[in-house]
Motif scaffolding. Structure first.
Motif, PDB file in Angstrom:
ATOM      1  N   UNK A   1       0.795  -1.351   0.379  1.00 61.39           N
ATOM      2  CA  UNK A   1      -0.131  -0.101   0.225  1.00 61.39           C
ATOM      3  C   UNK A   1       0.883   0.953   0.236  1.00 61.39           C
ATOM      4  N   UNK A   2       0.941   1.916  -1.202  1.00 60.21           N
ATOM      5  CA  UNK A   2       1.776   3.079  -1.149  1.00 60.21           C
ATOM      6  C   UNK A   2       1.908   3.315  -0.726  1.00 60.21           C
ATOM      7  N   UNK A   3       0.453   4.951   0.009  1.00 57.56           N
ATOM      8  CA  UNK A   3       0.503   5.919   0.643  1.00 57.56           C
ATOM      9  C   UNK A   3       1.073   5.547   1.829  1.00 57.56           C
ATOM     10  N   UNK A   4       0.082   4.193   2.513  1.00 60.55           N
ATOM     11  CA  UNK A   4       0.819   3.987   4.408  1.00 60.55           C
ATOM     12  C   UNK A   4       2.162   3.345   4.239  1.00 60.55           C
TER      13      UNK A   4
ATOM     14  N   UNK B   1       4.572   5.210   2.943  1.00 54.31           N
ATOM     15  CA  UNK B   1       5.139   6.343   2.446  1.00 54.31           C
ATOM     16  C   UNK B   1       5.129   7.160   3.643  1.00 54.31           C
ATOM     17  N   UNK B   2       3.496   7.095   4.678  1.00 56.84           N
ATOM     18  CA  UNK B   2       3.610   7.825   6.335  1.00 56.84           C
ATOM     19  C   UNK B   2       4.701   6.871   6.871  1.00 56.84           C
ATOM     20  N   UNK B   3       4.486   5.834   6.757  1.00 57.44           N
ATOM     21  CA  UNK B   3       5.257   5.138   7.554  1.00 57.44           C
ATOM     22  C   UNK B   3       7.371   5.382   7.379  1.00 57.44           C
ATOM     23  N   UNK B   4       7.604   5.358   6.098  1.00 58.68           N
ATOM     24  CA  UNK B   4       8.812   5.135   5.811  1.00 58.68           C
ATOM     25  C   UNK B   4       9.477   6.754   6.280  1.00 58.68           C
ATOM     26  N   UNK B   5       8.401   7.813   5.398  1.00 56.03           N
ATOM     27  CA  UNK B   5       8.880   8.982   6.588  1.00 56.03           C
ATOM     28  C   UNK B   5       9.006   9.309   7.865  1.00 56.03           C
ATOM     29  N   UNK B   6       7.838   8.462   8.347  1.00 53.93           N
ATOM     30  CA  UNK B   6       7.695   8.425  10.583  1.00 53.93           C
ATOM     31  C   UNK B   6       8.856   8.523  10.916  1.00 53.93           C
ATOM     32  N   UNK B   7       9.561   6.617  10.534  1.00 56.18           N
ATOM     33  CA  UNK B   7      10.522   6.522  10.677  1.00 56.18           C
ATOM     34  C   UNK B   7      12.274   7.677  10.373  1.00 56.18           C
TER      35      UNK B   7
END
Length: 228
Positions: free
Chosen positions: A10-13, A15-21
């Motif tokens: 899920x690309x949107x999810x 991206x959120x996880x990646x940016x947060x980490x």
């Protein structure tokens, strides 16, 4: 910098996880497929793996099971919409260290990533396995290395399995409180941590089955007792 392999289609999810980490100082490698995850894993050797279960090219459960054939130490967190207890138990049984059901809090994911990485660092910083060797009936066990062997067989325990056996050995022939064990290893006593502990205890019993003098006994209302 600690490296995270994120397997999520899920690309949107993702991206959120990646940016947060990344905001927390992690280096994140994102894989949209399990095939890509294998390439990244081999090339970059991540310190922790965060993976979805239902991927377009297969099951995250099956992928982790294959990883565990050669790598028992890298922590794995499963992310999934599967909600049945049997799915959770299966994830732990195949080599997972933690499990988050979708939807989940990004803050909670970060806390769990840090907790698993800190446990790995703590284990690696201990004296070498030669300083922590036990004779358990017919078996020899080294910690934190996790080697469990007899005269004609050997097995590499996962970090969770090795930790649980270590705490059982510290209380050999004494009662080990279940909640104390959960807090020491998972940091909580919630239902899913308890179910995962049950899975690991069952696996340890299976490993010791060749020597009937070794028993991990359930102490009703309290916890466990390792006797041999």
């Amino acid at each position: 910098m600690e490296k995270v392999l994120l397997i999520e289609d899920e690309a949107a999810l993702a991206e959120i996880i990646k940016e947060s980490l990344e905001d927390k100082g992690f280096q994140v490698f994102h894989a949209l497929t399990l095939a890509n995850a294998t390439r990244i894993c081999n090339q970059h050797q991540p310190h922790i793996i965060v993976t979805d279960v239902m991927m377009p090219d297969g099951s995250g459960f099956d992928w982790v099971q294959q990883v565990r054939l050669s790598n028992t130490q890298t922590p794995v967190i499963f992310l999934t919409a599967l909600s049945q207890t049997s799915d959770v138990v299966k994830g732990f049984d195949l080599g997972g260290n933690d499990y988050l059901k979708k939807p989940f809090s990004i803050a909670e994911l970060i806390v769990r990533v840090k907790a698993l990485l800190n446990r790995n660092i703590s284990t690696q910083s201990k004296p070498s396995a030669e300083h922590y060797k036990w004779k358990i009936g017919q078996f020899s066990f080294s910690y934190p290395g996790g080697g469990l062997s007899t005269a004609d067989s050997s097995r590499q325990l996962t970090s969770r399995e090795a930790d649980i056996l270590y705490y059982l050995l510290l209380k050999k022939n004494e009662q080990l409180n279940r909640n104390d064990l959960l807090l020491s290893i998972w940091g909580n006593t919630d239902y899913f941590s308890g179910r995962s502990l049950d899975v690991f205890i069952s696996k340890l019993r299976r490993y010791f089955k060749p020597d009937p003098s070794i028993k991990i006994i359930n102490v009703r209302g309290i916890g466990y007792k390792l006797i041999f």
